[in-house]
Design a protein around this motif. Structure first.
Motif, mmCIF file in Angstrom:
data_model
loop_
_atom_site.group_PDB
_atom_site.id
_atom_site.type_symbol
_atom_site.label_atom_id
_atom_site.label_comp_id
_atom_site.label_asym_id
_atom_site.label_seq_id
_atom_site.Cartn_x
_atom_site.Cartn_y
_atom_site.Cartn_z
ATOM 1 N N THR A 53 31.498 44.913 40.042
ATOM 2 C CA THR A 53 32.205 44.260 41.158
ATOM 3 C C THR A 53 31.393 43.069 41.666
ATOM 4 N N GLY A 54 30.079 43.271 41.852
ATOM 5 C CA GLY A 54 29.246 42.223 42.437
ATOM 6 C C GLY A 54 29.145 40.980 41.576
ATOM 7 N N TYR A 112 31.383 39.266 40.473
ATOM 8 C CA TYR A 112 32.375 38.280 40.907
ATOM 9 C C TYR A 112 31.885 37.402 42.047
ATOM 10 N N VAL A 113 30.882 37.870 42.788
ATOM 11 C CA VAL A 113 30.283 37.006 43.805
ATOM 12 C C VAL A 113 29.595 35.832 43.102
ATOM 13 N N ASN A 150 32.264 33.419 41.722
ATOM 14 C CA ASN A 150 32.878 32.600 42.753
ATOM 15 C C ASN A 150 31.920 31.564 43.325
ATOM 16 N N SER A 151 30.675 31.973 43.578
ATOM 17 C CA SER A 151 29.745 31.068 44.252
ATOM 18 C C SER A 151 29.148 30.046 43.305
ATOM 19 N N ARG A 191 40.668 24.908 44.646
ATOM 20 C CA ARG A 191 40.833 25.885 45.720
ATOM 21 C C ARG A 191 41.487 27.159 45.186
ATOM 22 N N ARG A 237 39.096 29.317 43.220
ATOM 23 C CA ARG A 237 38.273 30.125 44.116
ATOM 24 C C ARG A 237 39.062 31.322 44.640
ATOM 25 N N ARG A 238 40.276 31.038 45.088
ATOM 26 C CA ARG A 238 41.099 32.141 45.620
ATOM 27 C C ARG A 238 41.393 33.180 44.545
ATOM 28 N N VAL A 240 38.696 35.747 44.326
ATOM 29 C CA VAL A 240 38.763 36.729 45.408
ATOM 30 C C VAL A 240 39.817 37.785 45.098
ATOM 31 N N LEU A 246 38.663 40.166 42.283
ATOM 32 C CA LEU A 246 37.737 41.203 42.721
ATOM 33 C C LEU A 246 38.487 42.287 43.477
ATOM 34 N N PHE A 247 39.427 41.886 44.324
ATOM 35 C CA PHE A 247 40.172 42.885 45.085
ATOM 36 C C PHE A 247 40.954 43.820 44.157
ATOM 37 N N PHE A 268 38.584 46.057 42.353
ATOM 38 C CA PHE A 268 38.035 47.016 43.320
ATOM 39 C C PHE A 268 38.957 48.234 43.484
#
Lengths: 84, 604
Positions: free
Chosen positions: B115-116, B118-119, B122-123, B320, B323-324, B327, B330-331, B334
């Motif tokens: 999961t992590g 994806y941080v 994204n970043s 944009r 990026r979305r 998110v 990941l959701f 999750f």
């Protein structure tokens, strides 16, 4: 087209946001789990806390972190006039 | 027509979801009328594959940007679902809960890592690569650093990492098809491949995108419905994910009574294991912590380097939206990953708790052997019972099973109707197929776009390029199926290696390409070559040459060694050679802001 001043500010703020995001990420990815055995002595909602953080706590933190940082990044893009 | 399709997505997939639920209801009714379980399984698997194939056919295209990046028109919500399906493999769906069942706390590193990661995506990467406007990951490496050597190295790392991964997925489709359709495994593998190719051959990325959305819907329903049903049927709580703390506690008591960790099995069965690791207890000490966090690290950096994931973010209309999409991805991921530990916990409780009707540990061997699910799964070699100490009672070290059982057999253990088992088979098939599709396409696209078009024949016209892409897809798919049919390694072992291969060779060249302007061609070449070679050599050293692991870094974690070598080589060589020219530096500046034109043209 955004001025080069704007672009510099934008990158500065983007970098700062990324550092903050990665610091929180680091905390939930590595720091917390380094102390898994110690945290397990604490009980949280019936779970041993170390188990809970790995099974649920950290993934929830990552989801919230991404929602937050993406919103912040979009605001930065808008304010610096470099959004699409 | 194209615009109409995008605007109608909520309606189309809403209808699809409703239709699928209706299909499940129909199957449940058929079951009541006495249609045998085998027929239901066949209907579930063939019906869903037929739908995916129809979507693949409707999405056929002869346009380059539609084939490579789905025309860059995938809205973030749908791209999130597609990425989640792309990401969650047969291993996530079938093997993860079983891994937690046997591995306990230590195995949760997979949940955190997967999961992590994806941080990081994204970043550090996704929005910048989208702004770059590339078709493939080597396309970015090749243009950012310049020159065919860098591009070729990226292609090589991509092919090795993705191919390791895809054989495991084709293997999983083969296993599920073989079980559901009752055909031999070797035939199942080719049948699975046929389904996979039907989804991707004609429409490339566009077809894969829209089938992956459909596959996500099937797999998430198939994973969540049994868990909710079981939890409510057995009074574990309405939303089991939040209320299994008590079950974890109860297992700890039962484990002490049953002697988990003390009673070691005295017999062994091929591919089967007895439970020997406590569920929630974490091993103490710095070494155990180090093992946990290094596995997390490899999985995260691997996530951020796997091309079949990164290329999904090339398909959105804007930076944009890229990026979305991360998110949303990941959701959606999750949702499954925070359910897996709950499922593992419930299954274990049901098997171990003598107060529950389903409990078998401590019961008489003869009683347990007369249970229907025990008979069915031991007939196919998925579990085994042996009264090692001859006392007539089933002890914890006398019950052997395969991890896959946790997902595949739990509906039966809990006494749910067979329709649920059919649903689970369809979900596992969707998970394995969608990942295999993404991986095959990533490999074929890198070979057709980067190797064939950019390096071998830059004059090739659109038609030739797309035909070459499809021929490569066929060849690689067939190669994958061939290797899979040999059954060389366990499903999960190969999956973890893919992450280590990818992060050894690609993580730093990708990240530094965006975040460090000073990174140059020589540095990137050194980073990819030395990182990949160091990682591969280390894998050989610990896994095959019998060498002692360095700092406890075993074959699952060889990416740590590869990444360290890659970072040192890339930074050292970059600083020792001249800085990139002004044009390259301007290119890096351009990808750092979302607005303005992409670096590469819409079609290139």
């Amino acid at each position: 087209m955004a001025s080069s001043q704007n672009k510099a500010t934008h990158w500065q703020r983007t970098r700062n946001l990324t550092f903050v995001t990665l610091a929180i990420w680091f905390f939930f990815s590595f720091f917390v789990h380094w102390f898994g055995a110690e945290l397990n002595t604490v009980s949280f909602m019936g779970f041993p806390l170390g188990f809970y953080m790995a099974a649920q706590g950290s993934p929830i933190a990552f989801v919230i972190l991404l929602f937050w940082s993406t919103r912040r990044q979009e605001a930065i893009d808008e304010e610096c006039g470099v959004a699409e | 027509m194209e615009k109409g399709f995008i605007n109608n997505l909520p309606r189309i997939y809403g209808l699809y979801t409703g239709g699928f639920l209706g299909f499940i209801a129909l199957m449940a009714i058929l079951e009541q009328f006495g249609v045998p379980a085998d027929v239901l399984g066949i209907l579930f698997v063939t019906f869903t594959i037929a739908i995916y194939a129809a979507i693949g056919w409707l999405s056929r295209t002869m346009q380059v940007d539609a084939y490579y990046v789905a025309g860059r028109e995938v809205p973030p919500l749908y791209n999130g679902m597609a990425t989640a399906a792309d990401w969650m493999s047969g291993a996530s769906f079938v093997a993860m809960a079983g891994g937690i069942y046997f591995g306990g706390y230590g195995y949760l590193a997979f949940i955190v890592g997967w999961t992590g990661g994806y941080v990081l995506v994204n970043s550090l990467l996704a929005p910048y690569l989208r702004k770059f406007g590339c078709y493939t990951v080597p396309d970015f490496i090749g243009t950012r650093y310049g020159g065919n050597t860098a591009r070729l190295l990226a292609v090589i790392v991509l092919v090795v990492a993705s191919f390791t991964y895809v054989t495991a997925q084709i293997n999983a489709t083969g296993t599920i098809a073989a079980r559901a359709l009752q055909i031999p495994f070797e035939v199942g593998v080719w049948f699975g491949l046929l389904g996979i190719l039907l989804c991707s051959m004609l429409g490339g990325m566009r077809a894969v995108t829209w089938t992956q959305v459909a596959q996500y819907i099937v797999l998430i329903i198939a994973y969540l419905v049994p868990v909710f049903w079981m939890s409510n049927a057995q009074d574990f709580g309405l939303i089991p994910q939040f209320s299994y703390g008590g079950a974890v506690e109860r297992i700890s008591e039962l484990e002490a009574a049953a002697g988990v960790g003390q009673l070691m099995p005295s017999e062994s069965f091929v591919g089967l294991r007895a439970l020997t690791t406590p569920h929630a207890a974490a091993s103490e000490g710095a070494f155990a912590s180090w093992q946990f966090v290094t596995l997390v690290m490899v999985l995260m950096c691997g996530t951020a380097s796997l091309p079949h994931i990164l290329m999904r973010y090339f398909t959105t209309p804007s930076v944009r939206d890229a990026r979305r999409s991360v998110v949303y991805s990941l959701f959606f991921i999750f949702l499954l990953y925070f359910t897996a530990p709950a499922l593992a916990t419930f299954t274990k409780l049901q098997i171990m708790d003598p107060n529950l009707a389903t409990g078998i540990i401590g019961k008489s061997i003869a009683d347990v052997q007369s249970l229907e699910w025990i008979q069915k799964w031991s007939n196919v070699g998925f579990l085994a019972i042996s009264d090692s100490n001859g006392n007539g009672l089933l002890e914890i070290n006398e019950f052997f099973m395969r991890g896959d059982i946790v997902v595949l057999a739990t509906p039966e253990i809990a006494g749910l109707p067979y329709v649920i088992s059919g649903l689970v088979a369809a979900g596992g098939m969707a998970a394995a197929m969608s990942t295999a599709d993404g991986l095959l396409l990533a490999i074929a696209n890198a070979l057709s776009h980067d190797l064939y078009y950019k390096i071998i024949d830059p004059e090739a016209d659109t038609r030739t390029r797309l035909i070459v892409a499809r021929i490569l897809l066929l060849i690689i798919g067939a190669g994958g199926a061939l290797v899979a049919s040999l059954q060389l390694s366990s499903i999960l072992g190969a999956v973890a290696w893919a992450f280590s291969f990818a992060c050894s060779g690609l993580f730093f060249p990708l990240v530094l390409g965006v975040w460090w302007k000073r990174a140059n061609r020589q540095g990137a070449i050194a980073g990819m070559a030395i990182g990949f070679l160091a990682g591969s050599y280390y894998l050989y050293h610990v896994r095959f040459a019998g060498g002692p692991p360095l700092l406890g870094l075993d074959h699952l974690r060889f990416g740590i060694v590869g990444m360290a070598a890659s970072l040192v080589a890339m930074v050292g060589v970059s600083l020792a050679t001249e800085e990139p020219d002004a044009e390259t530096q301007a290119m890096v500046d351009a990808i750092r802001i979302p607005g303005g034109d992409t670096v590469l043209d819409q079609t290139h």
